[in-house]
Design a protein around this motif. Sequence first.
Motif, PDB file in Angstrom:
ATOM      1  N   UNK A 286     -54.831 -76.244  23.207  1.00  0.00           N
ATOM      2  CA  UNK A 286     -54.236 -76.238  21.868  1.00  0.00           C
ATOM      3  C   UNK A 286     -53.526 -74.925  21.584  1.00  0.00           C
ATOM      4  N   UNK A 287     -54.082 -73.817  22.034  1.00  0.00           N
ATOM      5  CA  UNK A 287     -53.404 -72.531  21.860  1.00  0.00           C
ATOM      6  C   UNK A 287     -52.026 -72.550  22.514  1.00  0.00           C
ATOM      7  N   UNK A 288     -51.958 -73.072  23.715  1.00  0.00           N
ATOM      8  CA  UNK A 288     -50.699 -73.099  24.457  1.00  0.00           C
ATOM      9  C   UNK A 288     -49.694 -74.065  23.815  1.00  0.00           C
ATOM     10  N   UNK A 289     -50.185 -75.231  23.384  1.00  0.00           N
ATOM     11  CA  UNK A 289     -49.291 -76.201  22.747  1.00  0.00           C
ATOM     12  C   UNK A 289     -48.771 -75.671  21.400  1.00  0.00           C
ATOM     13  N   UNK A 290     -49.629 -74.988  20.664  1.00  0.00           N
ATOM     14  CA  UNK A 290     -49.189 -74.411  19.396  1.00  0.00           C
ATOM     15  C   UNK A 290     -48.123 -73.343  19.629  1.00  0.00           C
ATOM     16  N   UNK A 291     -48.296 -72.542  20.681  1.00  0.00           N
ATOM     17  CA  UNK A 291     -47.290 -71.534  20.997  1.00  0.00           C
ATOM     18  C   UNK A 291     -45.973 -72.204  21.403  1.00  0.00           C
ATOM     19  N   UNK A 292     -46.055 -73.286  22.165  1.00  0.00           N
ATOM     20  CA  UNK A 292     -44.842 -74.003  22.564  1.00  0.00           C
ATOM     21  C   UNK A 292     -44.107 -74.539  21.340  1.00  0.00           C
ATOM     22  N   UNK A 293     -44.855 -75.098  20.392  1.00  0.00           N
ATOM     23  CA  UNK A 293     -44.249 -75.600  19.161  1.00  0.00           C
ATOM     24  C   UNK A 293     -43.572 -74.474  18.388  1.00  0.00           C
ATOM     25  N   UNK A 294     -44.225 -73.321  18.353  1.00  0.00           N
ATOM     26  CA  UNK A 294     -43.677 -72.156  17.651  1.00  0.00           C
ATOM     27  C   UNK A 294     -42.381 -71.679  18.300  1.00  0.00           C
ATOM     28  N   UNK A 295     -42.368 -71.605  19.629  1.00  0.00           N
ATOM     29  CA  UNK A 295     -41.166 -71.158  20.333  1.00  0.00           C
ATOM     30  C   UNK A 295     -40.025 -72.149  20.162  1.00  0.00           C
ATOM     31  N   UNK A 296     -40.350 -73.429  20.135  1.00  0.00           N
ATOM     32  CA  UNK A 296     -39.312 -74.444  19.955  1.00  0.00           C
ATOM     33  C   UNK A 296     -38.679 -74.336  18.574  1.00  0.00           C
ATOM     34  N   UNK A 297     -39.512 -73.995  17.591  1.00  0.00           N
ATOM     35  CA  UNK A 297     -39.037 -73.903  16.217  1.00  0.00           C
ATOM     36  C   UNK A 297     -38.267 -72.607  15.957  1.00  0.00           C
ATOM     37  N   UNK A 298     -38.644 -71.532  16.633  1.00  0.00           N
ATOM     38  CA  UNK A 298     -38.127 -70.216  16.241  1.00  0.00           C
ATOM     39  C   UNK A 298     -37.334 -69.512  17.325  1.00  0.00           C
ATOM     40  N   UNK A 299     -36.992 -70.190  18.380  1.00  0.00           N
ATOM     41  CA  UNK A 299     -36.215 -69.530  19.426  1.00  0.00           C
ATOM     42  C   UNK A 299     -35.162 -70.488  19.963  1.00  0.00           C
ATOM     43  N   UNK A 300     -34.247 -69.915  20.726  1.00  0.00           N
ATOM     44  CA  UNK A 300     -33.211 -70.726  21.362  1.00  0.00           C
ATOM     45  C   UNK A 300     -33.540 -70.954  22.836  1.00  0.00           C
ATOM     46  N   UNK A 301     -34.801 -70.776  23.227  1.00  0.00           N
ATOM     47  CA  UNK A 301     -35.207 -70.973  24.615  1.00  0.00           C
ATOM     48  C   UNK A 301     -35.058 -72.440  25.016  1.00  0.00           C
ATOM     49  N   UNK A 302     -34.743 -72.672  26.268  1.00  0.00           N
ATOM     50  CA  UNK A 302     -34.650 -74.041  26.778  1.00  0.00           C
ATOM     51  C   UNK A 302     -36.050 -74.624  26.927  1.00  0.00           C
ATOM     52  N   UNK A 303     -36.117 -75.936  27.117  1.00  0.00           N
ATOM     53  CA  UNK A 303     -37.413 -76.603  27.283  1.00  0.00           C
ATOM     54  C   UNK A 303     -38.162 -76.063  28.496  1.00  0.00           C
ATOM     55  N   UNK A 304     -37.452 -75.798  29.584  1.00  0.00           N
ATOM     56  CA  UNK A 304     -38.118 -75.281  30.779  1.00  0.00           C
ATOM     57  C   UNK A 304     -38.609 -73.853  30.566  1.00  0.00           C
ATOM     58  N   UNK A 305     -37.867 -73.056  29.805  1.00  0.00           N
ATOM     59  CA  UNK A 305     -38.301 -71.681  29.506  1.00  0.00           C
ATOM     60  C   UNK A 305     -39.529 -71.680  28.607  1.00  0.00           C
ATOM     61  N   UNK A 306     -39.566 -72.603  27.648  1.00  0.00           N
ATOM     62  CA  UNK A 306     -40.743 -72.703  26.780  1.00  0.00           C
ATOM     63  C   UNK A 306     -41.952 -73.136  27.591  1.00  0.00           C
ATOM     64  N   UNK A 307     -41.765 -74.082  28.493  1.00  0.00           N
ATOM     65  CA  UNK A 307     -42.869 -74.525  29.350  1.00  0.00           C
ATOM     66  C   UNK A 307     -43.403 -73.363  30.181  1.00  0.00           C
ATOM     67  N   UNK A 308     -42.506 -72.575  30.774  1.00  0.00           N
ATOM     68  CA  UNK A 308     -42.935 -71.446  31.593  1.00  0.00           C
ATOM     69  C   UNK A 308     -43.665 -70.396  30.761  1.00  0.00           C
ATOM     70  N   UNK A 309     -43.225 -70.206  29.506  1.00  0.00           N
ATOM     71  CA  UNK A 309     -43.833 -69.198  28.642  1.00  0.00           C
ATOM     72  C   UNK A 309     -45.205 -69.606  28.137  1.00  0.00           C
ATOM     73  N   UNK A 310     -45.568 -70.875  28.309  1.00  0.00           N
ATOM     74  CA  UNK A 310     -46.864 -71.351  27.821  1.00  0.00           C
ATOM     75  C   UNK A 310     -47.739 -71.913  28.941  1.00  0.00           C
TER      76      UNK A 310
END
Length: 332
Positions: A286-310
């Motif tokens: 849940x910590x990782x999924x919440x961070x992914x949701x946050x990055x998707x909402x507040x950054x211009x990172x691609x889906x693959x970059x968000x996956x790697x960051x979490x």
Amino acid sequence: MSSPSQDAARSKPGRKAPRVEPPAPINVGFILVPDFPLMAYTAAVEPLRAANTLSGYKLYEWWHAAPGGGAVRASSGVAVLTEVEVGSAAQRADRIFVCAGGNPAAFDDPDLFAWLRDLARHGATIGGISGGPYLLARAGLLAGRRCTLHWEHVPAFEERYPEIDVVRSLFEIQGDRVTCSGGIAALDLMLNLIERDHGPGLAAGVSDWFLHNQIREGLSPQRMDLRQRFGVRDPRLLRALAAMEANLEAPLPREALADLARVSVRQLERLFRDLLGRGLHRHYLDLRLNRAHQLRRESALSASEIAAATGFASADELSRVERRRRRQAATH
């Protein structure tokens, strides 16, 4: 040292006390970006008003600007009328504060960024509040500086600006750059600036005016510590929780977490179930999924970059896990 005759002359009845000239007011500009956080803005501007009232002098004067001009709405819907146009070459300012919220990573206004750089070149101290530091970085005004911003924006900011030193403090004052995490921390920032400008007595008076019985230092933490956030006191569990939050990009295996907690894997699993009501794996996921949701909402990172960051192997894997969590939530 004065003579007795001089002292006597000063003490004659009817003699007027020498007039004390008030200092020139410090000019402060607030640049409000649409959906700005109202609490952070009011916590920054109200101490200036109180300082003027309590001192009896106009120590501070302030103005407002916003992209597009006119009235700008806060995230709560409250509108503030602006009186200065972005880009005004004639506008004087000693300090500028950019107040932003929402998704600052998606905001792009070259005219505003150019104006901020021009104000900085003309000697203004440039500051950002809540998501405002994100816009200062976009304008190139935080290169080589240490900064802070609201904890919600930190993950996306660090992904986009890895070269900028981010600290999770209430506020940072670094010469002609000032950054603040927002919320009530803006009050603490302004109290510290008032103390620098006019002494601790006035700062304490303003703090007391707002029933704020402790002026916090900039390096104070933004968030509650883990004990308060989770309502647990067991040091073994707290060590594991801290390690999880610090390792989202490369999740630690259960064995490593157990070693850090100084218990067996079985004991650690039991601690999570007994004290948090959920398993270790579920909490970490849940910590990782919440961070992914946050990055998707507040950054211009691609889906693959968000996956790697979490800590996910691919964007597809992240998407599958998110769908599974939504299905589980729907059945409960």
